[in-house]
Design a protein around this motif. Structure first.
Motif, PDB file in Angstrom:
ATOM      1  N   GLU A  54       0.651  -0.982   0.355  1.00 47.66           N
ATOM      2  CA  GLU A  54      -0.160   0.141  -0.017  1.00 47.66           C
ATOM      3  C   GLU A  54       0.522   1.597  -0.020  1.00 47.66           C
ATOM      4  N   VAL A  55       2.517   1.117   0.764  1.00 51.80           N
ATOM      5  CA  VAL A  55       2.553   2.074   0.792  1.00 51.80           C
ATOM      6  C   VAL A  55       3.534   2.689  -0.799  1.00 51.80           C
ATOM      7  N   LEU A  56       3.606   1.261  -1.053  1.00 53.44           N
ATOM      8  CA  LEU A  56       4.431   1.879  -2.177  1.00 53.44           C
ATOM      9  C   LEU A  56       3.600   2.505  -3.392  1.00 53.44           C
ATOM     10  N   ASP A  57       1.874   1.440  -3.135  1.00 52.26           N
ATOM     11  CA  ASP A  57       1.263   1.727  -4.290  1.00 52.26           C
ATOM     12  C   ASP A  57       1.575   3.643  -3.894  1.00 52.26           C
ATOM     13  N   VAL A  58       1.222   4.083  -3.366  1.00 54.29           N
ATOM     14  CA  VAL A  58       0.919   5.597  -2.362  1.00 54.29           C
ATOM     15  C   VAL A  58       2.140   6.207  -3.244  1.00 54.29           C
ATOM     16  N   LEU A  59       3.249   6.229  -3.034  1.00 47.35           N
ATOM     17  CA  LEU A  59       4.811   6.846  -3.809  1.00 47.35           C
ATOM     18  C   LEU A  59       4.778   6.189  -4.903  1.00 47.35           C
ATOM     19  N   GLU A  60       4.193   4.780  -5.770  1.00 47.50           N
ATOM     20  CA  GLU A  60       4.246   5.215  -6.859  1.00 47.50           C
ATOM     21  C   GLU A  60       3.559   5.998  -8.044  1.00 47.50           C
ATOM     22  N   GLY A  61       1.770   5.861  -7.365  1.00 48.11           N
ATOM     23  CA  GLY A  61       0.891   7.070  -7.938  1.00 48.11           C
ATOM     24  C   GLY A  61       1.731   8.391  -7.849  1.00 48.11           C
ATOM     25  N   LEU A  62       2.951   8.992  -6.977  1.00 45.32           N
ATOM     26  CA  LEU A  62       3.210  10.226  -6.730  1.00 45.32           C
ATOM     27  C   LEU A  62       4.179  10.558  -8.052  1.00 45.32           C
ATOM     28  N   LEU A  63       4.257   9.114  -8.556  1.00 43.18           N
ATOM     29  CA  LEU A  63       5.707   9.276  -9.977  1.00 43.18           C
ATOM     30  C   LEU A  63       4.389   9.082 -11.050  1.00 43.18           C
ATOM     31  N   LYS A  71      12.365  -2.875  -9.456  1.00 43.84           N
ATOM     32  CA  LYS A  71      11.399  -2.974 -10.578  1.00 43.84           C
ATOM     33  C   LYS A  71      11.475  -1.448 -10.878  1.00 43.84           C
ATOM     34  N   VAL A  72      10.467  -0.476  -9.897  1.00 42.81           N
ATOM     35  CA  VAL A  72      10.317   1.108 -10.333  1.00 42.81           C
ATOM     36  C   VAL A  72      11.349   1.658 -11.030  1.00 42.81           C
ATOM     37  N   VAL A  73      12.747   1.371  -9.852  1.00 42.33           N
ATOM     38  CA  VAL A  73      13.674   2.283  -9.945  1.00 42.33           C
ATOM     39  C   VAL A  73      13.950   1.847 -11.666  1.00 42.33           C
ATOM     40  N   SER A  74      14.671   0.536 -12.130  1.00 41.78           N
ATOM     41  CA  SER A  74      14.729   0.066 -13.428  1.00 41.78           C
ATOM     42  C   SER A  74      13.807   0.855 -14.463  1.00 41.78           C
ATOM     43  N   ILE A  75      12.592   0.686 -13.753  1.00 41.32           N
ATOM     44  CA  ILE A  75      12.002   1.682 -14.988  1.00 41.32           C
ATOM     45  C   ILE A  75      12.230   3.096 -15.009  1.00 41.32           C
ATOM     46  N   SER A  78      14.523   5.118 -17.468  1.00 35.66           N
ATOM     47  CA  SER A  78      14.690   5.707 -18.921  1.00 35.66           C
ATOM     48  C   SER A  78      13.544   6.099 -19.273  1.00 35.66           C
ATOM     49  N   SER A  79      13.545   7.183 -18.225  1.00 35.19           N
ATOM     50  CA  SER A  79      12.470   8.599 -18.113  1.00 35.19           C
ATOM     51  C   SER A  79      13.105   9.469 -18.828  1.00 35.19           C
ATOM     52  N   ILE A  80      11.682   9.900 -19.658  1.00 38.55           N
ATOM     53  CA  ILE A  80      12.148  11.130 -20.193  1.00 38.55           C
ATOM     54  C   ILE A  80      12.799  12.142 -19.658  1.00 38.55           C
ATOM     55  N   ASP A  81      12.127  12.224 -18.219  1.00 38.53           N
ATOM     56  CA  ASP A  81      12.851  13.374 -17.101  1.00 38.53           C
ATOM     57  C   ASP A  81      14.209  13.053 -16.561  1.00 38.53           C
ATOM     58  N   GLN A 104      15.699  10.274 -14.788  1.00 37.47           N
ATOM     59  CA  GLN A 104      15.692   9.191 -14.828  1.00 37.47           C
ATOM     60  C   GLN A 104      17.469   9.058 -14.302  1.00 37.47           C
ATOM     61  N   GLN A 105      18.615   9.852 -14.421  1.00 32.83           N
ATOM     62  CA  GLN A 105      19.619  10.155 -13.570  1.00 32.83           C
ATOM     63  C   GLN A 105      19.680   9.402 -12.179  1.00 32.83           C
ATOM     64  N   ARG A 106      18.835   9.479 -11.301  1.00 31.98           N
ATOM     65  CA  ARG A 106      18.574   9.066 -10.034  1.00 31.98           C
ATOM     66  C   ARG A 106      18.767   7.813 -10.383  1.00 31.98           C
ATOM     67  N   ALA A 107      17.687   7.198 -11.662  1.00 29.15           N
ATOM     68  CA  ALA A 107      17.447   6.102 -11.376  1.00 29.15           C
ATOM     69  C   ALA A 107      18.440   5.257 -12.078  1.00 29.15           C
ATOM     70  N   VAL A 108      19.190   5.764 -13.259  1.00 31.34           N
ATOM     71  CA  VAL A 108      20.474   4.634 -13.344  1.00 31.34           C
ATOM     72  C   VAL A 108      21.341   4.700 -12.115  1.00 31.34           C
ATOM     73  N   GLU A 109      21.067   5.860 -11.333  1.00 29.19           N
ATOM     74  CA  GLU A 109      22.117   6.060 -10.066  1.00 29.19           C
ATOM     75  C   GLU A 109      21.597   4.737  -9.196  1.00 29.19           C
ATOM     76  N   TYR A 110      20.343   4.382  -8.748  1.00 31.55           N
ATOM     77  CA  TYR A 110      19.724   3.611  -7.916  1.00 31.55           C
ATOM     78  C   TYR A 110      20.086   2.836  -8.468  1.00 31.55           C
ATOM     79  N   ASN A 111      20.267   2.228  -9.978  1.00 34.59           N
ATOM     80  CA  ASN A 111      20.192   1.017 -10.540  1.00 34.59           C
ATOM     81  C   ASN A 111      21.535   0.496 -10.046  1.00 34.59           C
ATOM     82  N   ALA A 112      22.667   1.912 -10.084  1.00 34.82           N
ATOM     83  CA  ALA A 112      24.004   0.703 -10.394  1.00 34.82           C
ATOM     84  C   ALA A 112      24.652   0.866  -8.631  1.00 34.82           C
ATOM     85  N   LEU A 113      23.404   1.273  -7.832  1.00 35.13           N
ATOM     86  CA  LEU A 113      24.026   0.848  -6.555  1.00 35.13           C
ATOM     87  C   LEU A 113      23.089  -0.069  -6.212  1.00 35.13           C
ATOM     88  N   PHE A 114      22.057  -0.891  -6.531  1.00 33.61           N
ATOM     89  CA  PHE A 114      21.275  -2.440  -6.504  1.00 33.61           C
ATOM     90  C   PHE A 114      22.602  -3.263  -6.923  1.00 33.61           C
TER      91      PHE A 114
END
Lengths: 775, 150
Positions: free
Chosen positions: A506-515, A547-551, A554-557, A561-571
């Motif tokens: 439920e929490v992740l739903d809410v946060l993803e909803g914001l995205l 999964k969310v982070v990897s999606i 390739s964000s247009i923003d 995108q940069q954040r997601a790539v870096e977080y991916n790298a972290l994983f």
């Protein structure tokens, strides 16, 4: 060949007013202008006056009349009084000192200043005093000075005001008028007295030497004022039972200037001020005008405390007056005195708070500012109730300032942490979209430091998000909290209120909803993605998070995108570092040691000290060492994240606005830095925060910072954080200045403090404001 | 108090008098007049007579169909400015006999002459009503030919 007489002025006015449309009017005007133009070309002396008068009428309607400028000069040069009258009027309306043609007037004015008819001299003095340029003033100052010494009171009074204008235009000429001022106050004629007082005031305001010289006039001024009050009814000067209120007000103002900072003068005027304050009739505006000026004088000079209390009480009574104009000036004056006479103003707190409900916008604003100035540890609960109610119902233009004020007051005086969090929640939920961007890091810091309230806070914020995700500051703070304390949220640990049941999904739903929501700003999306990432060490649903982070890789923003790539790298590559990096934030210090002076860089950007890593830290190091090297050797992506995680309230000011801070003063161990932001919603108001620090070994106590700006600016100084600048840079005193400015900012500052037992005072000019602070 | 300018305008926003005591080009004057007139006409009757506008204090009051509006500086006394406005209205009233907007429209130059005997360079030059009116009367006598020409 028909020679037609130009139509009369009144007839033209009548005709033009019959026009039913703008087009019809324009046609009539054009026709008449053409006639006037040809009349001018024919050098018609008889009707020039009539034609120029008509031109002036048309000019007032908004039509061009520049072709009449030279005609005005011809009229001025004429020998007919009617011609001169209209000519001078035309000059004042059609010419301005930026145009060279106005200089052609100089000779005519000079002649007319010496004319045998006083009404002609009067016209010349009036015109010179209204629009004389610096060059004209230089040329004609001698004539004005001569007339200042005449016994003809009709001319003398005009010459005095003309001299005021000359001095304003060419301050260096002030000295030459000094001899003529000798007997000005001995005049019986009120016109001369009034204008003389204006002249003396102008001279004293401009020159400390003149001020010192004219202090000896205090007894005479007191006498004149006394006579005005005590004298019986004088029909010529009476206004609702008061004798010459205009002169009384001007004298009171001059007394203010003469008494300021001077014990003897202040004492000499004490009695008369008390007398005016107690005896002036208050039923009409005119009496209140005098009382108002009296209050201003009492507050500015070195008056006895009894007199000051009397003055504040007058203002208190003003606040209860039915006349909103009176309430307005009362609030303005109280705002000026709230720093110096805090306790006396406190007594009127409830009346001031009532003014929050006034219909007039200016009264409301002042009442709000004054209310914030009066908040203290004793009245915080009651005051906050009123101010939050005001925040709910006030116009949008107030909400940002009110919200900031509430946050500041809450921070200073919150009776409990729970109350503090509740207050913040209230502001975020009711005025959340008006809250300033810099409130977000401030609040984050506050919440972080209220350790025992974490569970309660995250729960309340989560519930608020379920209701409404449109208010960005609320959403940002909530996202951040959920990222930090999501584990507390799902474990149902809340003590302060009934814990809610919520699952990780439920929490992740809410946060993803914001995205995905288009209500979310890019900044908010950044917060939410980071929050989701942080939950990877607090929740067990790591795969979902991956999964969310990897999606979003390739964000247009680009930011996202940069954040997601870096977080991916972290994983992928730095997974061993992830727990340490995403660990709970430590309590943040808000003292000078982390303050702006250490982090400032000249381009206005501030980052915590970072070093480019050359190698990743060696695997197998003890966790604590890993943590240290991580924070010391952090890569660019992590430094960005660190920036978002570590926002210290002061640093964001630099970054969000980009106005570089500056050092305004640095002497004898006292350093004063200025940091800048633009007020919202009024971008013409610069908000400057001063940071005073002390590098000597002894504290600076009774520290008072004062600032003065040129006449065209408006300045407001809010309460300082404290009066003690601790030794050895252990803390800063901060104070906020608000300046309304549209021109190059200049400031004079005065510092007083006690250091090692002796009183120190210093004055300084501050001229090195960065251009962005006033553009 | 130092008045930077005074504007008289109707409820439809038509300027009836504009007296400027600070140097400004025609273009700048037009812009200021337009902006300020709009701002004031937008205010509701229950609001107070003072407002902050740019870096000036505006003092205004409506008399019948005319707005009298002054711009003064930060340190000036707003309440006495109201009295200044009132005094000017009284002078006009005495001169024209129960003055109305039409008087100001058809005799605008006289309205200026009266103002110029009351204020000079943005300050009051004469605080006696009688003296201002006397001066105007004398000046009018001097320009008796005014009637022939006009």
């Amino acid at each position: 060949w028909v020679c037609h007489t130009p139509i009369r002025l009144r007839e033209l006015i009548r005709t033009i007013r019959t026009a039913r449309t703008q087009a019809e009017e324009r046609e009539m005007i054009q026709k008449e202008c053409a006639a006037i133009r040809s009349s001018f070309r024919e050098e018609d002396n008889t009707y020039r006056c009539r034609n120029v008068a008509k031109l002036l009428y048309m000019h007032m309607l908004g039509y061009p009349a520049h072709f009449g400028q030279l005609e005005c000069l011809k009229l001025i040069a004429s020998q007919k009084f009617t011609d001169k009258r209209i000519g001078y009027l035309g000059a004042m309306l059609l010419l301005d000192e930026r145009q060279d043609v106005h200089l052609l007037m100089t000779n005519c004015i000079k002649n007319d200043l010496n004319h045998s008819t006083q009404y002609v001299q009067g016209l010349a003095l009036c015109t010179l005093g209204c629009m004389g340029s610096s060059e004209m003033c230089r040329d004609l100052a001698g004539e004005v000075e001569k007339l200042l010494k005449t016994s003809n009171s009709y001319l003398r009074k005009k010459a005095a005001l003309c001299a005021v204008h000359v001095i304003r235009k060419v301050p260096e000429l002030m000295e030459m008028f000094l001899p003529a001022t000798k007997n000005l106050l001995s005049e019986k004629n009120h016109g001369v007295l009034h204008t003389s007082v204006v002249l003396l005031t102008e001279m004293c305001e401009r020159s400390p030497d003149m001020l010192a010289h004219f202090r000896k006039l205090v007894p005479q001024l007191v006498r004149i004022l006394k006579n005005l009050i005590m004298s019986g009814y004088s029909p010529e000067h009476d206004v609702s039972g008061i004798s010459d209120p205009f002169l009384q007000v001007r004298i009171l103002r001059l007394l203010r200037i003469l008494g300021k900072g001077d014990d003897d003068s202040s004492e000499a005027m004490n009695d008369i001020l008390a007398q005016v304050a107690t005896n002036t009739e208050t039923s009409k505006n005119v009496g209140n005008a005098i009382l108002y000026e009296t209050v201003l004088t009492i507050m500015d000079i070195k008056s006895e405390s009894g007199l000051r209390v009397l003055a504040i009480n007058i203002l208190g009574r003003f606040l209860l007056n039915n006349d909103k104009n009176i309430r307005y000036v009362a609030l303005t004056s109280l705002l000026k005195t709230v720093q110096t006479d805090h306790n006396a103003v406190q007594r009127h707190r409830s009346t001031i708070v009532d003014c929050l409900k006034d219909l007039d916008v200016s009264i409301k604003r002042r009442a709000m500012e004054l209310s914030f100035a009066l908040v203290n540890g004793n009245n915080i609960r009651g005051m906050m109730k009123e101010l939050l109610y005001f925040l709910d119902s006030c116009d949008p233009e107030f909400k940002a300032d009110c919200a900031s004020g509430v946050f500041l007051a809450a921070e200073k005086y919150a009776p409990s942490k729970r109350w503090h969090i509740d207050t913040i929640m209230r502001v975020l939920t009711t005025a959340g979209s008006y809250v300033r961007d810099d409130s977000v890091p401030n609040l984050i810091q506050l919440i972080t430091n209220s350790v025992e309230m974490h569970a309660y806070t995250v729960q309340r914020l989560y519930k608020a998000l379920l209701d409404d995700i449109s208010q960005q500051p609320l959403v940002q703070v909530a996202s951040w909290c959920i990222g930090e304390y999501g584990d507390l949220l799902i474990s149902g640990q809340c003590e302060e209120e009934e814990p809610i049941q919520v699952t990780e999904d439920e929490v992740l739903d809410v946060l993803e909803g914001l995205l995905v929501s288009n209500l979310s700003s890019p900044v908010t999306r950044g917060y939410s993605l980071t929050a989701i990432m942080k939950l990877s060490t607090r929740f067990s649903s790591v795969n979902r998070i991956k999964k969310v982070v990897s999606i979003y890789g390739s964000s247009i923003d680009v930011e996202l995108q940069q954040r997601a790539v870096e977080y991916n790298a972290l994983f992928k590559k730095y997974d061993h570092m992830r727990p340490a990096l995403l660990e709970r934030m430590p309590i943040m210090e808000k003292t000078a040691s982390n303050g702006p002076t250490e982090i400032v860089q000249t381009n206005g950007e501030a980052e915590p000290s970072v070093v480019e890593p050359k190698h990743p830290p060696p695997v197998g190091q003890p966790a604590s060492q890993v943590k240290n090297t991580v924070f010391g050797l952090v890569s660019r992506c992590l430094s960005l994240m660190a920036f978002y995680l570590f926002d210290l309230s002061k640093t964001v000011n630099f970054l969000s606005i980009g106005i570089p801070p500056m050092t305004a003063y640095n002497k004898n161990g006292l350093k004063i830095d200025f940091t800048f932001e633009r007020a919202n919603p009024n971008p013409n108001v610069a908000v400057i925060t001063i940071h005073a620090s002390n590098s000597t070994e002894a504290d600076m106590t009774d520290f008072v910072f004062q600032a003065a700006v040129p006449k065209t600016f408006q300045l407001q100084l809010l309460s300082p954080s404290s009066n003690v600048v601790p030794a050895l840079n252990q803390g800063t005193v901060t104070q906020v200045i608000r300046v309304l400015n549209q021109q190059k900012l200049r400031m004079r500052i005065k510092l007083t403090y006690i250091h090692k037992g002796s009183a120190v005072q210093d004055l300084a000019e501050v001229n090195n404001f960065p251009p962005q602070s006033w553009q | 108090m130092f008045m930077q300018f005074m504007l008289l305008f109707s409820r439809q926003g038509k300027l009836r008098l504009q007296k400027w005591y600070v140097p400004l080009s025609d273009k700048e004057r037009k812009k200021i007049s337009r902006d300020l007139v709009q701002t004031i006409l937008a205010r509701k009757p229950k609001m107070c007579s003072f407002l902050e506008w740019r870096d000036l204090k505006i003092v205004y009051k409506r008399y019948a169909s005319l707005y009298f509006c002054c711009a003064v500086e930060d340190q000036d006394n707003e309440l006495i400015t109201l009295e200044i406005i009132h005094r000017y209205v009284e002078l006009l009233d005495k001169y024209f006999g129960s003055v109305c907007e039409l008087d100001i429209i058809f005799n605008f130059e006289k309205a200026y002459f009266i103002l110029d005997e009351f204020l000079l360079g943005g300050e009051a030059q004469e605080t006696s009503k009688k003296n201002v009116l006397k001066a105007i009367e004398q000046a009018d006598l001097l320009s008796m030919e005014l009637y022939l020409v006009f």
